[in-house]
Every structure is written in structure tokens, then in C-alpha cells.
Design a protein around this motif. Structure first.
Motif, PDB file in Angstrom:
ATOM      1  N   ALA A   1      19.838  20.005   3.361  1.00 23.63           N
ATOM      2  CA  ALA A   1      19.202  19.052   2.471  1.00 23.63           C
ATOM      3  C   ALA A   1      18.781  17.909   3.064  1.00 23.63           C
ATOM      4  N   LEU A   2      19.482  17.296   4.104  1.00 21.40           N
ATOM      5  CA  LEU A   2      19.076  16.095   4.821  1.00 21.40           C
ATOM      6  C   LEU A   2      17.756  16.312   5.512  1.00 21.40           C
ATOM      7  N   VAL A   3      17.766  17.406   6.377  1.00 22.12           N
ATOM      8  CA  VAL A   3      16.580  18.100   7.166  1.00 22.12           C
ATOM      9  C   VAL A   3      15.346  18.097   6.230  1.00 22.12           C
ATOM     10  N   ALA A   4      15.583  18.773   4.986  1.00 21.36           N
ATOM     11  CA  ALA A   4      14.559  19.232   4.060  1.00 21.36           C
ATOM     12  C   ALA A   4      13.838  17.931   3.588  1.00 21.36           C
ATOM     13  N   ASP A   5      15.043  16.947   3.381  1.00 22.27           N
ATOM     14  CA  ASP A   5      14.368  15.589   2.750  1.00 22.27           C
ATOM     15  C   ASP A   5      13.522  14.931   3.886  1.00 22.27           C
ATOM     16  N   TYR A   6      13.821  14.933   5.145  1.00 22.96           N
ATOM     17  CA  TYR A   6      12.919  14.248   6.216  1.00 22.96           C
ATOM     18  C   TYR A   6      11.760  15.067   5.999  1.00 22.96           C
ATOM     19  N   VAL A   7      11.767  16.319   6.155  1.00 18.47           N
ATOM     20  CA  VAL A   7      10.574  17.216   6.179  1.00 18.47           C
ATOM     21  C   VAL A   7       9.619  16.899   5.128  1.00 18.47           C
ATOM     22  N   GLN A   8      10.347  16.673   3.977  1.00 20.86           N
ATOM     23  CA  GLN A   8       9.344  16.463   2.617  1.00 20.86           C
ATOM     24  C   GLN A   8       8.595  15.212   2.980  1.00 20.86           C
ATOM     25  N   ASN A   9       9.316  14.112   3.217  1.00 18.62           N
ATOM     26  CA  ASN A   9       8.873  12.826   3.278  1.00 18.62           C
ATOM     27  C   ASN A   9       7.823  12.795   4.382  1.00 18.62           C
ATOM     28  N   VAL A  10       8.010  13.350   5.560  1.00 17.38           N
ATOM     29  CA  VAL A  10       6.927  13.566   6.705  1.00 17.38           C
ATOM     30  C   VAL A  10       5.763  14.351   6.084  1.00 17.38           C
ATOM     31  N   CYS A  11       5.845  15.493   5.328  1.00 17.25           N
ATOM     32  CA  CYS A  11       4.730  16.105   4.775  1.00 17.25           C
ATOM     33  C   CYS A  11       4.004  15.111   3.548  1.00 17.25           C
ATOM     34  N   GLY A  12       4.743  14.485   2.777  1.00 19.46           N
ATOM     35  CA  GLY A  12       4.077  13.621   2.033  1.00 19.46           C
ATOM     36  C   GLY A  12       3.292  12.334   2.570  1.00 19.46           C
ATOM     37  N   PHE A  13       3.811  11.862   3.592  1.00 19.26           N
ATOM     38  CA  PHE A  13       3.019  10.873   4.446  1.00 19.26           C
ATOM     39  C   PHE A  13       1.958  11.530   5.169  1.00 19.26           C
ATOM     40  N   ARG A  14       2.044  12.636   5.515  1.00 21.23           N
ATOM     41  CA  ARG A  14       0.730  13.304   6.386  1.00 21.23           C
ATOM     42  C   ARG A  14      -0.271  13.413   5.601  1.00 21.23           C
ATOM     43  N   HIS A  15       0.163  14.055   4.285  1.00 20.49           N
ATOM     44  CA  HIS A  15      -0.884  14.292   3.178  1.00 20.49           C
ATOM     45  C   HIS A  15      -1.552  13.302   2.672  1.00 20.49           C
ATOM     46  N   ALA A  16      -0.736  11.993   2.345  1.00 19.29           N
ATOM     47  CA  ALA A  16      -1.441  10.669   1.874  1.00 19.29           C
ATOM     48  C   ALA A  16      -2.517  10.213   3.201  1.00 19.29           C
ATOM     49  N   GLU A  17      -1.896  10.230   4.188  1.00 16.42           N
ATOM     50  CA  GLU A  17      -2.990   9.782   5.360  1.00 16.42           C
ATOM     51  C   GLU A  17      -4.009  10.477   5.628  1.00 16.42           C
ATOM     52  N   LEU A  18      -4.182  11.753   5.313  1.00 20.45           N
ATOM     53  CA  LEU A  18      -5.270  12.491   5.442  1.00 20.45           C
ATOM     54  C   LEU A  18      -6.415  12.312   4.475  1.00 20.45           C
ATOM     55  N   LEU A  19      -5.766  12.245   3.234  1.00 25.59           N
ATOM     56  CA  LEU A  19      -6.534  11.846   2.002  1.00 25.59           C
ATOM     57  C   LEU A  19      -7.192  10.674   2.149  1.00 25.59           C
ATOM     58  N   VAL A  20      -6.394   9.442   2.420  1.00 25.41           N
ATOM     59  CA  VAL A  20      -6.824   8.168   2.426  1.00 25.41           C
ATOM     60  C   VAL A  20      -8.070   7.981   3.736  1.00 25.41           C
ATOM     61  N   HIS A  21      -7.731   8.880   4.944  1.00 28.19           N
ATOM     62  CA  HIS A  21      -8.734   8.957   5.823  1.00 28.19           C
ATOM     63  C   HIS A  21     -10.172   9.384   5.559  1.00 28.19           C
ATOM     64  N   TRP A  22      -9.753  10.623   4.688  1.00 29.34           N
ATOM     65  CA  TRP A  22     -10.914  11.502   4.125  1.00 29.34           C
ATOM     66  C   TRP A  22     -11.794  10.525   3.268  1.00 29.34           C
ATOM     67  N   ILE A  23     -11.210   9.840   2.337  1.00 36.74           N
ATOM     68  CA  ILE A  23     -11.888   8.877   1.332  1.00 36.74           C
ATOM     69  C   ILE A  23     -12.695   7.702   1.896  1.00 36.74           C
ATOM     70  N   GLU A  24     -11.906   7.017   3.184  1.00 37.95           N
ATOM     71  CA  GLU A  24     -12.611   6.101   3.946  1.00 37.95           C
ATOM     72  C   GLU A  24     -13.745   6.436   4.611  1.00 37.95           C
ATOM     73  N   ASN A  25     -13.973   7.754   4.909  1.00 39.08           N
ATOM     74  CA  ASN A  25     -14.912   8.280   5.878  1.00 39.08           C
ATOM     75  C   ASN A  25     -15.853   9.185   5.119  1.00 39.08           C
ATOM     76  N   THR A  26     -15.812   9.138   3.978  1.00 35.34           N
ATOM     77  CA  THR A  26     -16.975  10.032   3.112  1.00 35.34           C
ATOM     78  C   THR A  26     -17.456   9.212   2.193  1.00 35.34           C
ATOM     79  N   SER A  27     -18.750   9.366   1.766  1.00 37.69           N
ATOM     80  CA  SER A  27     -19.289   8.693   0.996  1.00 37.69           C
ATOM     81  C   SER A  27     -19.886   9.509  -0.373  1.00 37.69           C
ATOM     82  N   ASP A  28     -20.192   8.892  -1.404  1.00 33.56           N
ATOM     83  CA  ASP A  28     -20.654   9.932  -2.496  1.00 33.56           C
ATOM     84  C   ASP A  28     -19.721  10.956  -2.885  1.00 33.56           C
ATOM     85  N   ILE A  29     -18.509  10.973  -3.135  1.00 34.23           N
ATOM     86  CA  ILE A  29     -17.565  12.022  -3.256  1.00 34.23           C
ATOM     87  C   ILE A  29     -17.732  12.576  -4.785  1.00 34.23           C
ATOM     88  N   THR A  30     -17.833  13.902  -4.892  1.00 33.99           N
ATOM     89  CA  THR A  30     -17.970  14.291  -6.391  1.00 33.99           C
ATOM     90  C   THR A  30     -16.360  14.640  -6.634  1.00 33.99           C
TER      91      THR A  30
END
Length: 140
Positions: free
Chosen positions: A79-108
Motif C-alpha cells: 500500500a505504501l508503494v502504491a500510494d507513492y506511485v499513485q501520487n507520481v502518476c497524478g503529478f505527471r498527468h497534471a504536469e502534462l495537461l498543464v504543459h499542453w494547455i500552456e502550449n496550445t491555442s484555440d482548444i476545443t
């Protein structure tokens, strides 16, 4: 008298959706915090009983229940390892989405929806449930 088949007003539906959508992060945070207490407690209990002196009640208890205590510690560790990996995945997802929004214009709406589900968001959900299942086993 109505039979309940009439459509819900869009404003009423949106208000209900907004209210419940606000609850998702609140409850998932509480669940994750509780999981941390349980896995930390199971590991602390394991360490305390295994490291106790041979002439103590704790050691006697460990000897009589060592398979259950060890299983709880293993589940807590997973559970400890799964908790850590879950947080890493959540962070990475948010990081990628924010980067995409910042670098894309006229998003549908279609483009945005396509980018809100990634391998990281799916792994985040997977590890959330994996962690919770091992916590349940650790308690059982």
C-alpha cells in the motif's frame, strides 16, 4: 402528478453536478490520508512486535500471530508503494495537461476531453484502488 420522466432543468442539473464534483477530491483525499495511517500503523506494529524482547508479552503475541502480523506488514508495504506511485502518476498527468494547455491555442472541448485521460490518469486510478485493496487486507 408526474411519473418522474420529465427532463431536469439544465441549471438544476449543473448545480447538482457541481456540488457532487466538489466532493470527489475531498473524499479521495480523506481516503488517501486514512490509508497512510493504516499502512504506517501496520508497519509500526510489525516493527514493534518483531523487535520486542523475548521475555515480553509483545514477543509472545508476535510468536502466536506471526503469520497474520507479517501478512499485514506486507500488505501495508505494498500500500505504501502504491500510494507513492499513485501520487507520481497524478503529478505527471497534471504536469502534462498543464504543459499542453500552456502550449496550445484555440482548444476545443473535444481536444480538451481527449487530453484529460492519459495513461497517467488511468494508472493513478489503478494505484488508488490497489492501495485501498491492500489496506483492506491489512486490516482484515
Amino acid at each position: 402528478m408526474t411519473d418522474g420522466s420529465e427532463l431536469i432543468d439544465s441549471k438544476e442539473l449543473q448545480a447538482a453536478y457541481d456540488k457532487e464534483a466538489e466532493n470527489i477530491p475531498t473524499f479521495s483525499t480523506k481516503i488517501s490520508e486514512l490509508c497512510k495511517y493504516i499502512w504506517a500503523g501496520s508497519l509500526a506494529f510489525f516493527y514493534a512486535t518483531i523487535s520486542s524482547g523475548k521475555d515480553t508479552v509483545a514477543y509472545t503475541f508476535y510468536q502466536q500471530n506471526q503469520h497474520y502480523i507479517f501478512a499485514a506488514a506486507v500488505c501495508g508495504s505494498i500500500a505504501l508503494v502504491a500510494d507513492y506511485v499513485q501520487n507520481v502518476c497524478g503529478f505527471r498527468h497534471a504536469e502534462l495537461l498543464v504543459h499542453w494547455i500552456e502550449n496550445t491555442s484555440d482548444i476545443t472541448r473535444k481536444q480538451y476531453n481527449a487530453h484529460t485521460t492519459t495513461v497517467y490518469s488511468k494508472l493513478n486510478t489503478f494505484f488508488f484502488w490497489l492501495k485501498n485493496s491492500f489496506i483492506a487486507q491489512s486490516c482484515g
